[in-house]
Each structure stands twice: as C-alpha cells, then as structure tokens.
Design a protein around this motif. Structure first.
Motif, short mmCIF file in Angstrom:
data_model
loop_
_atom_site.label_atom_id
_atom_site.label_comp_id
_atom_site.label_asym_id
_atom_site.label_seq_id
_atom_site.Cartn_x
_atom_site.Cartn_y
_atom_site.Cartn_z
N HIS A 15 54.80 38.11 20.59
CA HIS A 15 55.22 39.00 19.47
C HIS A 15 55.67 38.38 18.20
O HIS A 15 55.98 39.31 17.08
N ALA A 16 55.57 37.03 18.12
CA ALA A 16 56.23 36.24 16.91
C ALA A 16 55.32 36.44 15.85
O ALA A 16 55.76 36.32 14.57
N GLY A 17 54.09 36.76 15.93
CA GLY A 17 52.93 36.65 15.00
C GLY A 17 51.77 36.86 15.52
O GLY A 17 51.39 36.84 16.62
N GLY A 18 51.10 37.52 14.73
CA GLY A 18 49.58 37.96 15.05
C GLY A 18 49.67 39.27 15.85
O GLY A 18 50.62 39.95 15.91
N LEU A 19 48.66 39.81 16.51
CA LEU A 19 48.77 40.98 17.22
C LEU A 19 48.17 40.61 18.56
O LEU A 19 47.29 39.95 18.71
N LEU A 20 49.19 41.17 19.59
CA LEU A 20 49.13 40.96 20.99
C LEU A 20 48.24 42.14 21.50
O LEU A 20 48.72 43.52 21.42
N LEU A 21 47.03 41.70 21.96
CA LEU A 21 46.51 42.82 22.71
C LEU A 21 46.80 43.00 24.19
O LEU A 21 46.52 41.78 24.91
N LEU A 22 47.57 44.16 24.36
CA LEU A 22 48.01 44.16 25.77
C LEU A 22 47.41 45.19 26.76
O LEU A 22 47.64 46.48 26.56
N PRO A 23 46.21 44.64 27.76
CA PRO A 23 45.78 45.67 28.50
C PRO A 23 46.80 46.17 29.48
O PRO A 23 47.81 45.63 29.86
N ASN A 24 46.28 47.39 30.07
CA ASN A 24 47.29 48.17 31.12
C ASN A 24 46.71 48.39 32.24
O ASN A 24 45.78 48.79 32.55
N ALA A 25 47.32 47.70 33.20
CA ALA A 25 46.91 47.55 34.82
C ALA A 25 47.46 48.63 35.43
O ALA A 25 48.63 49.61 35.30
N TRP A 26 47.09 49.08 36.72
CA TRP A 26 47.55 50.04 37.71
C TRP A 26 48.01 49.66 39.00
O TRP A 26 48.68 50.12 39.79
N ASP A 27 47.49 48.48 39.07
CA ASP A 27 47.55 47.74 40.50
C ASP A 27 47.39 46.22 40.37
O ASP A 27 47.11 45.86 39.57
N ALA A 28 47.39 45.60 41.88
CA ALA A 28 47.48 44.17 41.48
C ALA A 28 45.85 43.78 41.29
O ALA A 28 45.76 42.77 40.63
N GLY A 29 45.06 44.67 41.99
CA GLY A 29 43.49 44.25 41.78
C GLY A 29 43.18 44.32 40.08
O GLY A 29 42.62 43.48 39.57
N SER A 30 43.65 45.45 39.46
CA SER A 30 43.11 45.70 38.24
C SER A 30 44.08 44.70 37.30
O SER A 30 43.30 44.11 36.41
N ALA A 31 45.24 44.16 37.68
CA ALA A 31 45.82 43.15 36.98
C ALA A 31 45.14 41.93 37.03
O ALA A 31 45.07 41.17 36.01
N ARG A 32 44.86 41.35 38.20
CA ARG A 32 44.23 40.09 38.57
C ARG A 32 42.94 40.10 37.77
O ARG A 32 42.50 39.02 36.85
N LEU A 33 42.05 41.27 37.80
CA LEU A 33 40.85 41.24 36.97
C LEU A 33 41.29 41.11 35.50
O LEU A 33 40.13 40.20 34.82
N ILE A 34 42.05 41.90 35.03
CA ILE A 34 42.25 41.89 33.47
C ILE A 34 42.67 40.41 32.94
O ILE A 34 42.44 39.51 31.99
N GLU A 35 43.55 39.65 33.90
CA GLU A 35 44.17 38.23 33.58
C GLU A 35 42.84 37.43 33.57
O GLU A 35 42.90 36.46 32.83
N SER A 36 42.02 37.54 34.54
CA SER A 36 40.81 36.69 34.61
C SER A 36 39.89 36.75 33.39
O SER A 36 39.13 35.86 33.14
N LEU A 37 39.92 37.88 32.60
CA LEU A 37 39.45 38.00 31.48
C LEU A 37 39.83 37.42 30.16
O LEU A 37 39.43 37.49 28.95
N GLY A 38 41.14 36.49 30.42
CA GLY A 38 41.72 36.24 29.30
C GLY A 38 42.97 36.59 28.85
O GLY A 38 43.44 36.46 27.53
N ALA A 39 43.41 37.71 29.19
CA ALA A 39 44.76 38.47 28.77
C ALA A 39 45.59 37.54 28.86
O ALA A 39 45.98 36.60 29.55
N LYS A 40 46.63 37.44 27.63
CA LYS A 40 47.94 36.61 27.51
C LYS A 40 48.90 37.43 28.26
O LYS A 40 49.93 36.57 28.55
N ALA A 41 49.09 38.57 28.67
CA ALA A 41 50.11 39.07 29.28
C ALA A 41 49.43 40.40 29.85
O ALA A 41 48.43 40.83 29.53
N ILE A 42 50.08 41.02 30.84
CA ILE A 42 49.88 42.12 31.56
C ILE A 42 50.90 43.26 31.47
O ILE A 42 52.23 43.06 31.53
#
Length: 269
Positions: A15-42
């Motif tokens: 949050h210190a600089g730039g724009l954090l794109l924060l995808p929103n997951a709803w379970d472990a499967g969606s979270a792991r998929l989003i992480e695999s695409l390069g998300a910096k946080a979930i």
C-alpha cells in the motif's frame, strides 16, 4: 515467526506506493487460482464467501464458517491474505475483536470492517478494541475501514466528500490503516478523498471508474474486485448447468480449464 508476522509487513508495503490490484476470492480453490495468475495478495469477498457457504451476504455468515474458509485459503496460498469481516458479525466491540484475533491467529494480515448504516463511533470502538487485543497477543492486522457514505447514499450526491473525510479522520484516529470507499467513482471526488484521508485509499471496481493509470495518478492505492469475480463464476456455472439440463451436454467453451490444469494447482499444497 507466525504466518501473520511473516506477511503483514509485505501487505503494508503493497500500500506504500503504486496501485495494488486486489482480487477477491471466495474459497481456497478460487484463492489458489488467483495466486497462480500473479496476484500479490488475496482478499475475500464477503458476498462470495457467504454464497459459497449457503448464506446471504450481510452479516449472516456464522463466524465459524468464515474462520474455516480463511483457514482453508491460508493453507494453499503463500501471499498475504485479507478477509472481509463485514461489520464484524456483532455490535459488541469485544466480540468483533475476538473474531479478528481468531483470524489473525491463523495468518490473516488484513481485514475490511464496515460502518454500514451504523454510527461511525461504533466502528471506531471496534477498531480500537481490535488493535488493542491484537497488540496484546503480538499480532498485527491492517484494518481497512470501509465507509458506506457513497454505497448507501448517506449524503446527497455531490455532498459526500465532506462526510467521508470526516469519518476517515475518526477511523484514522481510532487506528485504521486504510480507508475503503465503495461506490466512489468520480475522478475529482476520488482525488479529494485520496488527498485528505490521511491513509491509503481503496476503491471498488465499477464500470464508470477511471482506469488503473488514472486511479494511481489520483492517489488511489488499492483497487478491489469486490464480488465481481464470484458473480461471473456463478454466471458461468448457471450457463453450463442450464445447457446440461437441457441437452445432457456441456457448452463448448475454449476457456474451460482442464482437469489436469486445475488439479495441478494443488499438487504441492
């Protein structure tokens, strides 16, 4: 070192600089998929988590279900996890703080906590109690205070900046680390709130929102997908199920992930 301590500094730095794109997951499967695409946080979406567990959104989800979902997500990802706790699932600041301590203890490093239609003083009391209870246990949680001035139309259009900044000042004094203003879309108002909030500003994806470069130039530090991804997942499932029930076949979809690709996301977890 706890998983909370390991990731919370990383999350704050995002949050210190730039724009954090924060995808929103709803379970472990969606979270792991989003992480695999390069998300910096979930982050989680309260609506998506509630729907996935068979509840309506709006503080209806039992806290045990939320903790179980967060535990499952934390097991399969290796990036910071923030959880939407709605209003904290109680009007009692002590109960809200106990709920957040549970989440922080399993590795959650951030929360969204909303004022909704309630008095800002109540959210302040919740934030203060959360910060105190976590500090006593050596835990650190990034509190993203959500104000619904725009989302609920708590002030007339064109007159929402001042009450939003007034609440931002109260929440910042109570210990909030960030300000979340869903429904905020006008560039001039975004810039004014980003400048005056005193903490990183988070906005939520909307069709008429400025693009990412525009948001960053206005001072926004975080863009959340909200329930958009889970809504799209429901839409795709509905279309597939309708076709299957109609014809006994699934619709041809070149975008469908194969069994092996999906299974491989969890092979080393």
């Amino acid at each position: 070192m706890s998983s909370n301590a390991r990731y919370v500094t990383q999350f704050r730095q995002l949050h210190a600089g730039g724009l954090l794109l924060l995808p929103n997951a709803w379970d472990a499967g969606s979270a792991r998929l989003i992480e695999s695409l390069g998300a910096k946080a979930i982050a989680t979406t309260s609506a998506g988590v509630a729907w996935a567990n068979g509840y309506a959104d709006g503080d209806q989800l039992p806290i045990a279900q939320l903790v179980a979902t967060a535990t499952a997500i934390a097991r399969v990802i290796a990036i910071p996890l923030s959880v939407d706790v709605e209003g904290g699932y109680s009007d009692d600041p002590a109960v809200v703080a106990a709920n957040v301590v549970q989440l922080a203890s399993i590795g959650v490093v951030g929360i969204n906590l909303e004022d909704g239609a309630g008095a800002p003083e109540l959210l302040c009391a919740k934030i203060e109690r959360i910060k105190r209870e976590c500090a006593q246990r050596g835990l650190d949680v990034y509190v993203n205070a959500r104000t619904d001035v725009y989302l609920r139309g708590l002030a007339p259009a064109g007159q929402r900046v001042a009450p939003t900044l007034a609440r931002a000042a109260q929440y910042r004094a109570a210990g909030a680390d960030g300000l979340f203003v869903p429904g905020l879309t006008q560039a001039d108002e975004i810039g004014e709130i980003a400048t005056g909030a005193g903490v990183p500003l988070n906005v939520m994806l909307r069709p008429n929102l400025p693009d990412t470069a525009g948001l960053e130039s206005l001072g926004v530090r975080r863009l959340s997908a909200g329930s958009n991804l889970s809504e799209e997942a429901f839409a795709h499932t509905r279309a597939g199920a309708q076709e299957f029930l109609r014809s006994g076949r699934s619709p041809a979809s070149p975008e469908a992930m194969g069994y092996g690709a999906i299974n491989g996301l969890f092979a080393d977890r």
